[in-house]
Design a protein around this motif. Sequence first.
Motif, PDB file in Angstrom:
ATOM      1  N   ASN A  33       0.828  -1.211   0.000  1.00  0.00           N
ATOM      2  CA  ASN A  33       0.000   0.000   0.000  1.00  0.00           C
ATOM      3  C   ASN A  33       0.857   1.253   0.000  1.00  0.00           C
ATOM      4  O   ASN A  33       0.497   2.258  -0.619  1.00  0.00           O
ATOM      5  CB  ASN A  33      -0.936   0.006   1.206  1.00  0.00           C
ATOM      6  CG  ASN A  33      -2.140  -0.900   1.015  1.00  0.00           C
ATOM      7  OD1 ASN A  33      -2.559  -1.156  -0.119  1.00  0.00           O
ATOM      8  ND2 ASN A  33      -2.702  -1.395   2.101  1.00  0.00           N
ATOM      9  N   SER A  69       2.094   1.752  -3.563  1.00  0.00           N
ATOM     10  CA  SER A  69       0.958   2.185  -4.368  1.00  0.00           C
ATOM     11  C   SER A  69       0.620   3.654  -4.095  1.00  0.00           C
ATOM     12  O   SER A  69       0.412   4.441  -5.029  1.00  0.00           O
ATOM     13  CB  SER A  69      -0.254   1.298  -4.072  1.00  0.00           C
ATOM     14  OG  SER A  69      -1.399   1.759  -4.758  1.00  0.00           O
ATOM     15  N   ARG A  79       1.749  -9.077  -5.134  1.00  0.00           N
ATOM     16  CA  ARG A  79       0.694  -8.208  -4.592  1.00  0.00           C
ATOM     17  C   ARG A  79       0.592  -6.891  -5.350  1.00  0.00           C
ATOM     18  O   ARG A  79      -0.500  -6.349  -5.535  1.00  0.00           O
ATOM     19  CB  ARG A  79       0.955  -7.973  -3.101  1.00  0.00           C
ATOM     20  CG  ARG A  79       0.718  -9.219  -2.253  1.00  0.00           C
ATOM     21  CD  ARG A  79       1.368  -9.126  -0.889  1.00  0.00           C
ATOM     22  NE  ARG A  79       0.930  -7.968  -0.139  1.00  0.00           N
ATOM     23  CZ  ARG A  79       1.528  -7.543   0.974  1.00  0.00           C
ATOM     24  NH1 ARG A  79       2.603  -8.171   1.427  1.00  0.00           N
ATOM     25  NH2 ARG A  79       1.059  -6.490   1.611  1.00  0.00           N
ATOM     26  N   LYS A 130      -2.604  -5.277  -7.548  1.00  0.00           N
ATOM     27  CA  LYS A 130      -3.113  -3.910  -7.374  1.00  0.00           C
ATOM     28  C   LYS A 130      -2.942  -3.075  -8.641  1.00  0.00           C
ATOM     29  O   LYS A 130      -3.177  -1.862  -8.644  1.00  0.00           O
ATOM     30  CB  LYS A 130      -2.397  -3.213  -6.208  1.00  0.00           C
ATOM     31  CG  LYS A 130      -2.858  -3.670  -4.837  1.00  0.00           C
ATOM     32  CD  LYS A 130      -2.215  -2.862  -3.734  1.00  0.00           C
ATOM     33  CE  LYS A 130      -2.718  -1.434  -3.690  1.00  0.00           C
ATOM     34  NZ  LYS A 130      -4.109  -1.333  -3.201  1.00  0.00           N
TER      35      LYS A 130
END
Length: 283
Positions: free
Chosen positions: A121, A124, A157, A161
Amino acid sequence: MEFGASLQVIIERITMFLDKNGLPRDDIDTLFYPNAIQMITDLSILHEPQQRVIKKSSMLEDLQQIRKTAITRWTRSLRTLDKILSSRRKQLKTNLDKNSRLRYLYLSQQCINNFNDEIVNFISDFVNKYHFKEVHDRTPLICINCSHEVFKEIRVRLHKKNIRYNDGLVTDDYFDKNKFLTGPVRTKIGKQFYSEFQVRLLRFDETEVGILNELKCDDFFLFTDIVPDFDFQDVNVEHINLNEFNQIKFVMGMVDTMSSDPKNNAFRLPPHSKRESVIISLP
């Protein structure tokens, strides 16, 4: 038994003395006091007693030259941490606001809490904040100090995303330097800007990190306790030793607020620390 002054009283006395010795009062809490703490910490780990002696005049002169707030495992234990982080955020904002800027980030799995849960995260959010416009023409590079297994999981991952990355890997065991350094194809599809990849992803490995010395960046952000032996000549280095992603995101301007636990700001000795007394002599 004799009781000394409380920590708060000691801090107030130090603040008063720094003020009387010509340091701007408005910057003492967030700039000069944290750097003075770190300066003493750096001296205290030196082996020879004579190395741990510093003149008051020399210390004040060094403090007056500092323009970046030290954030280390010592200064992040100060009660004024929130103010210190806000000050550091303002210092970083000048370069982070520039569109065309090559940025490297180094993050260590061992130094950041909940690393595995939050690293994807974080990447991102960083891309969506600082590398999503057409004018963002310098692809950021994120170097991660972690195991092969964790790095492989991060890549999977990120793919899920829809974060496009260039890791230079042909297979999990073969790294192609030329593939890694090749710039992305950038184009417009209708009114939508598209880039072949949004970030370069590198696992910290002694055989591969030499690339970071060959292709110099503008800003190198290091979120770790111990700084690796990179070549930092002609590079703006930002060493920010924070161990919480919410704090890192705040100082990097990725979020506007930061949740904090007062218990985390209590002054305490870092574990396994060995320090000796430091003598500040006059004048």
